[in-house]
Design a protein around this motif. Structure first.
Motif, short mmCIF file in Angstrom:
data_model
loop_
_atom_site.label_atom_id
_atom_site.label_comp_id
_atom_site.label_asym_id
_atom_site.label_seq_id
_atom_site.Cartn_x
_atom_site.Cartn_y
_atom_site.Cartn_z
N LEU A 41 0.83 -1.20 0.00
CA LEU A 41 0.00 0.00 0.00
C LEU A 41 0.87 1.25 0.00
N ILE A 42 0.58 2.13 -0.96
CA ILE A 42 1.35 3.37 -1.06
C ILE A 42 0.64 4.51 -0.32
N TYR A 43 -0.59 4.76 -0.73
CA TYR A 43 -1.43 5.80 -0.12
C TYR A 43 -2.88 5.36 -0.20
N PHE A 44 -3.70 5.90 0.68
CA PHE A 44 -5.13 5.70 0.57
C PHE A 44 -5.87 6.96 0.99
N SER A 45 -7.15 6.99 0.67
CA SER A 45 -7.96 8.18 0.93
C SER A 45 -9.35 7.74 1.33
N TYR A 46 -9.85 8.34 2.42
CA TYR A 46 -11.19 8.02 2.89
C TYR A 46 -12.23 9.05 2.43
N ASP A 47 -11.75 10.15 1.89
CA ASP A 47 -12.70 11.19 1.49
C ASP A 47 -11.96 12.20 0.61
N VAL A 48 -12.73 13.05 0.00
CA VAL A 48 -12.14 14.08 -0.84
C VAL A 48 -11.17 14.92 0.00
N LYS A 49 -10.05 15.21 -0.59
CA LYS A 49 -8.98 16.03 0.00
C LYS A 49 -8.33 15.38 1.22
N ILE A 64 4.54 2.26 2.06
CA ILE A 64 5.71 2.67 1.25
C ILE A 64 5.44 4.00 0.54
N PRO A 65 5.21 5.09 1.27
CA PRO A 65 4.85 6.35 0.61
C PRO A 65 6.02 7.15 0.04
N GLU A 66 7.24 6.76 0.38
CA GLU A 66 8.40 7.58 0.00
C GLU A 66 8.52 7.67 -1.52
N GLY A 67 8.66 8.90 -2.00
CA GLY A 67 8.80 9.13 -3.43
C GLY A 67 7.48 9.31 -4.17
N TYR A 68 6.39 9.22 -3.42
CA TYR A 68 5.06 9.34 -4.01
C TYR A 68 4.25 10.42 -3.29
N SER A 69 3.27 10.97 -3.99
CA SER A 69 2.25 11.79 -3.37
C SER A 69 0.93 11.46 -4.08
N VAL A 70 -0.17 11.98 -3.53
CA VAL A 70 -1.47 11.70 -4.11
C VAL A 70 -2.31 12.97 -4.09
N SER A 71 -3.37 12.91 -4.88
CA SER A 71 -4.31 14.02 -4.93
C SER A 71 -5.71 13.45 -5.09
N ARG A 72 -6.64 13.99 -4.27
CA ARG A 72 -8.04 13.59 -4.43
C ARG A 72 -8.89 14.86 -4.30
N GLU A 73 -9.08 15.50 -5.43
CA GLU A 73 -9.87 16.74 -5.49
C GLU A 73 -11.35 16.44 -5.69
N LYS A 74 -11.66 15.32 -6.30
CA LYS A 74 -13.05 14.90 -6.50
C LYS A 74 -13.20 13.47 -6.00
N LYS A 75 -14.39 13.13 -5.58
CA LYS A 75 -14.62 11.82 -4.96
C LYS A 75 -14.25 10.68 -5.88
N ARG A 132 -12.04 10.49 -8.31
CA ARG A 132 -10.70 10.48 -8.92
C ARG A 132 -9.61 10.51 -7.85
N PHE A 133 -8.64 9.61 -8.02
CA PHE A 133 -7.54 9.52 -7.08
C PHE A 133 -6.26 9.39 -7.89
N SER A 134 -5.41 10.37 -7.80
CA SER A 134 -4.20 10.41 -8.63
C SER A 134 -2.96 10.10 -7.80
N LEU A 135 -2.10 9.32 -8.38
CA LEU A 135 -0.80 9.02 -7.77
C LEU A 135 0.27 9.79 -8.53
N ILE A 136 1.14 10.47 -7.80
CA ILE A 136 2.16 11.31 -8.41
C ILE A 136 3.55 10.83 -7.99
N LEU A 137 4.38 10.59 -8.98
CA LEU A 137 5.78 10.31 -8.71
C LEU A 137 6.53 11.62 -8.96
N GLU A 138 6.99 12.23 -7.91
CA GLU A 138 7.56 13.58 -8.00
C GLU A 138 8.78 13.62 -8.91
N SER A 139 9.63 12.63 -8.81
CA SER A 139 10.83 12.54 -9.65
C SER A 139 11.12 11.05 -9.85
#
Lengths: 112, 111
Positions: free
Chosen positions: A45-53, A60-71, A73-80
């Motif tokens: 598991l990298i990231y999870f989200s229970y609700d918007v925002k 294992i979250p290192e090197g990753y981030s996420v975004s959940r602006e809408k219910k 859609r859940f985006s995974l971002i590899l910063e570099s």
């Protein structure tokens, strides 16, 4: 049936690029998850989200981030992106615990 | 610490033979237990689940699993395997919407 759609089946990116993996679900699920799958290691598991925002770190979250602006859609971002992030990435959603997860088909990311 | 162990990495069975895939877990509370199947290049599909009640649960595609609390196990079984069952199988354990997955068992089916 609930559908979880991952925007890309295969991606090839260069080291250092910023990478976005998109996941959309169509059944109003509160909970969404990002896992990576590697041979012999199962799903981690990298990231999870229970609700918007809202977001929570997984194992294992290192090197990753996420975004959940809408219910939906859940985006995974590899910063570099780095070569050790070459993997299969699986998105999942759930209504609640005892329903289990619905998984997308996965995105196989190769970082060169 | 929470963990899931699937001791068999690969299993090969003949078509029509019975199947048992093992899953052992370590979890601090009464767990929710799931089995998923993954066909090549695909995501995971839920086969069955257990969280209370009858310890023998039935799932899709003719699969069943038995929860044994004393052994911390949740083994998956099928009486007669079909060639289309060749896939990778994952056991998952957890609760409160957070699950831990085993490393998977790849099933090959011989004609």
């Amino acid at each position: 049936d609930v559908k979880v759609t991952q925007s890309s089946r295969y991606l090839v990116k260069r080291t250092g690029e910023k990478v976005f993996l998109e996941c959309v679900q169509d059944m109003d699920h509160e909970n969404m998850f990002w896992y990576r799958q590697d041979p012999g290691l199962g799903l981690r598991l990298i990231y999870f989200s229970y609700d918007v925002k809202m977001k929570e770190k997984g194992d294992i979250p290192e090197g990753y981030s996420v975004s959940r602006e809408k219910k939906e859609r859940f985006s995974l971002i590899l910063e570099s992106a780095s070569t050790n992030q070459t993997s299969m990435y699986l998105c999942a959603s759930s209504l609640k615990t005892d329903y289990g997860y619905t998984f997308g088909s996965g995105t196989r990311l190769t970082v060169v | 610490a929470q963990s899931v162990t699937q001791p068999d990495i690969h299993i090969t069975v003949s078509e029509g033979a019975s199947l048992e895939l093992r899953c052992n877990y370590s979890y601090g509370a009464t767990p929710y237990l799931f089995w998923y199947v993954q066909s090549p290049g695909q995501g995971l599909q839920l086969l069955l689940k257990y969280f209370s009640g009858d310890t023998l649960v039935q799932g899709i595609k003719g699969f069943e699993a038995e929860f044994k609390r004393s052994q911390s196990s949740f083994n998956l079984r099928k009486p007669s395997v079909h060639w289309s069952d060749a896939a990778e199988y994952f056991c998952a354990v957890g609760g409160f919407n957070k699950f831990y997955f085993g490393s998977g068992t790849k099933l090959n089916v011989k004609p």
